[in-house]
Enzyme design. Structure first.
Site, PDB file in Angstrom:
ATOM      1  N   HIS A 242       0.819  -1.213   0.000  1.00  0.00           N
ATOM      2  CA  HIS A 242       0.000   0.000   0.000  1.00  0.00           C
ATOM      3  C   HIS A 242       0.855   1.267   0.000  1.00  0.00           C
ATOM      4  O   HIS A 242       1.566   1.544   0.969  1.00  0.00           O
ATOM      5  CB  HIS A 242      -0.902  -0.023   1.241  1.00  0.00           C
ATOM      6  CG  HIS A 242      -1.828   1.118   1.352  1.00  0.00           C
ATOM      7  ND1 HIS A 242      -1.794   1.991   2.414  1.00  0.00           N
ATOM      8  CD2 HIS A 242      -2.833   1.542   0.542  1.00  0.00           C
ATOM      9  CE1 HIS A 242      -2.740   2.906   2.272  1.00  0.00           C
ATOM     10  NE2 HIS A 242      -3.386   2.649   1.147  1.00  0.00           N
TER      11      HIS A 242
ATOM     12  N   HIS B 193      -0.936  10.470  -2.938  1.00  0.00           N
ATOM     13  CA  HIS B 193      -2.264  10.110  -2.470  1.00  0.00           C
ATOM     14  C   HIS B 193      -3.205  11.296  -2.399  1.00  0.00           C
ATOM     15  O   HIS B 193      -4.373  11.201  -2.795  1.00  0.00           O
ATOM     16  CB  HIS B 193      -2.178   9.463  -1.083  1.00  0.00           C
ATOM     17  CG  HIS B 193      -3.515   9.068  -0.535  1.00  0.00           C
ATOM     18  ND1 HIS B 193      -4.301   9.929   0.218  1.00  0.00           N
ATOM     19  CD2 HIS B 193      -4.221   7.903  -0.647  1.00  0.00           C
ATOM     20  CE1 HIS B 193      -5.423   9.317   0.541  1.00  0.00           C
ATOM     21  NE2 HIS B 193      -5.403   8.089   0.037  1.00  0.00           N
TER      22      HIS B 193
ATOM     23  N   GLU C  45       1.462  -0.391  -5.352  1.00  0.00           N
ATOM     24  CA  GLU C  45       0.271   0.442  -5.511  1.00  0.00           C
ATOM     25  C   GLU C  45       0.681   1.877  -5.785  1.00  0.00           C
ATOM     26  O   GLU C  45       1.525   2.440  -5.075  1.00  0.00           O
ATOM     27  CB  GLU C  45      -0.611   0.401  -4.255  1.00  0.00           C
ATOM     28  CG  GLU C  45      -1.971   1.017  -4.523  1.00  0.00           C
ATOM     29  CD  GLU C  45      -2.534   1.821  -3.355  1.00  0.00           C
ATOM     30  OE1 GLU C  45      -3.686   2.260  -3.464  1.00  0.00           O
ATOM     31  OE2 GLU C  45      -1.822   2.021  -2.363  1.00  0.00           O
TER      32      GLU C  45
END
Length: 309
Positions: A48, A90, A75
């Site tokens: 992640h 993000h 990811e």
């Protein structure tokens, strides 16, 4: 005798034709996603934002650490700069994970490349701080592909696609440029996910052979209907909800519709075990090394049960 042989031969040919037609029909039905490694039976370990429990998220060192810890996928959350470049980040703002301020969409790539994307991590997690994290740069999608190549697997999210017109087209162009898809548009090492059904449908329209995963963010206990799952199955190979809001029944329903189940973000051993027991086909974790340990224990236990039965 000759007549019987002819009849037998005709029957055999007819049966072969029917089998071939059936096989072709099945291939056509599943042709959109049949080349994706998501259809392997292996339970996937998704690092992640990289191994973000140990290194600054969405930086090359975090991705490298995820690989070293045998994560199956890197990811990558995507945002898009003012000049149309896809970068790994993000948040829509650069504030949390760099020393800069402002929205990614208002900054050029050159401006974002001036930012420090690692020092914040050293300050927030002094026990994990490393000198090499100081001054790390925000990577572009191209830079990630150049670094890790076609041997790596990528789980790519279109973040806030409504903020970035043309994001999907740019993503597919980069995938083609770096040969992450073949001449027929198929891929063996890329999954594309989004909370936005519209974004996924756009990708699907541009290239129906790319495997997609529908993300969900539930505020209360998660529920999903058979109708919703059948609708998702028309364009996606799986779903990815926040693990804290799902239960075993939810997972069972997803799997009954032959969809993959990849919850996020599962960092505690107990939750990892629970996800596996419920039937998860993979999960997102900041600690891919820990999940591999849990997965090994789970498989050993499962094998032991099979032996004693």
């Amino acid at each position: 005798m000759k007549t019987n042989l002819k009849k037998f031969g005709f029957c055999m040919m007819s049966a072969a034709f029917i089998l071939q037609a059936t096989s072709m029909g099945a291939s056509a039905a599943n042709g959109n996603h049949s080349n994706s490694s998501i259809h392997e039976k292996k339970i996937v370990n998704v690092a992640h934002r990289g191994a973000s429990g140990y290194a600054p998220e969405h930086t090359i060192p975090a991705y490298q650490m995820g690989e070293q810890m045998k994560g199956d996928y890197i990811e990558i959350d995507l945002q898009m700069t003012k000049d149309g470049r896809l970068v790994a980040m993000h948040d829509e703002k650069v504030d949390r994970t760099t020393n800069g301020t402002g929205l990614v969409k208002d900054l050029t790539l050159a401006e974002i490349k001036k930012l420090d994307a690692g020092t914040w991590f050293n300050e927030k997690y002094p026990q994990l701080a490393k000198e090499v994290y100081k001054g790390l740069k925000v990577p572009t999608l191209e830079e990630v592909f150049k670094k890790f190549g076609k041997k790596a697997n990528y789980y790519i999210e279109t973040k806030s696609p409504d903020v970035y017109p043309g994001m999907e087209e740019e993503l597919l162009q980069v995938l083609e440029e770096y040969k992450m898809v073949d001449s027929k548009g198929r891929t063996k090492n890329v999954l594309i996910q989004s909370f936005s059904k519209e974004s996924l449908m756009k990708v699907h329209d541009l290239n129906p052979k790319l495997p997609l995963v529908q993300l969900f963010s539930y505020k209360t206990q998660a529920t999903i209907s058979d109708e919703e799952l059948e609708s998702i199955k028309e364009y996606a190979v799986g779903v990815g909800p926040n693990f804290s809001k799902v239960d075993g029944q939810y997972v069972k329903m997803v799997r009954n519709h032959d969809l993959q189940f990849h919850p996020y973000t599962v960092n505690e051993r107990a939750d990892m075990k629970k996800a596996l027991e419920w039937g998860a086909t993979g999960l997102f974790t900041n600690y891919p090394d820990v999940f591999n340990e849990v997965l090994s224990e789970y498989k050993h236990k499962d094998n032991g049960n099979k032996v004693t039965k």
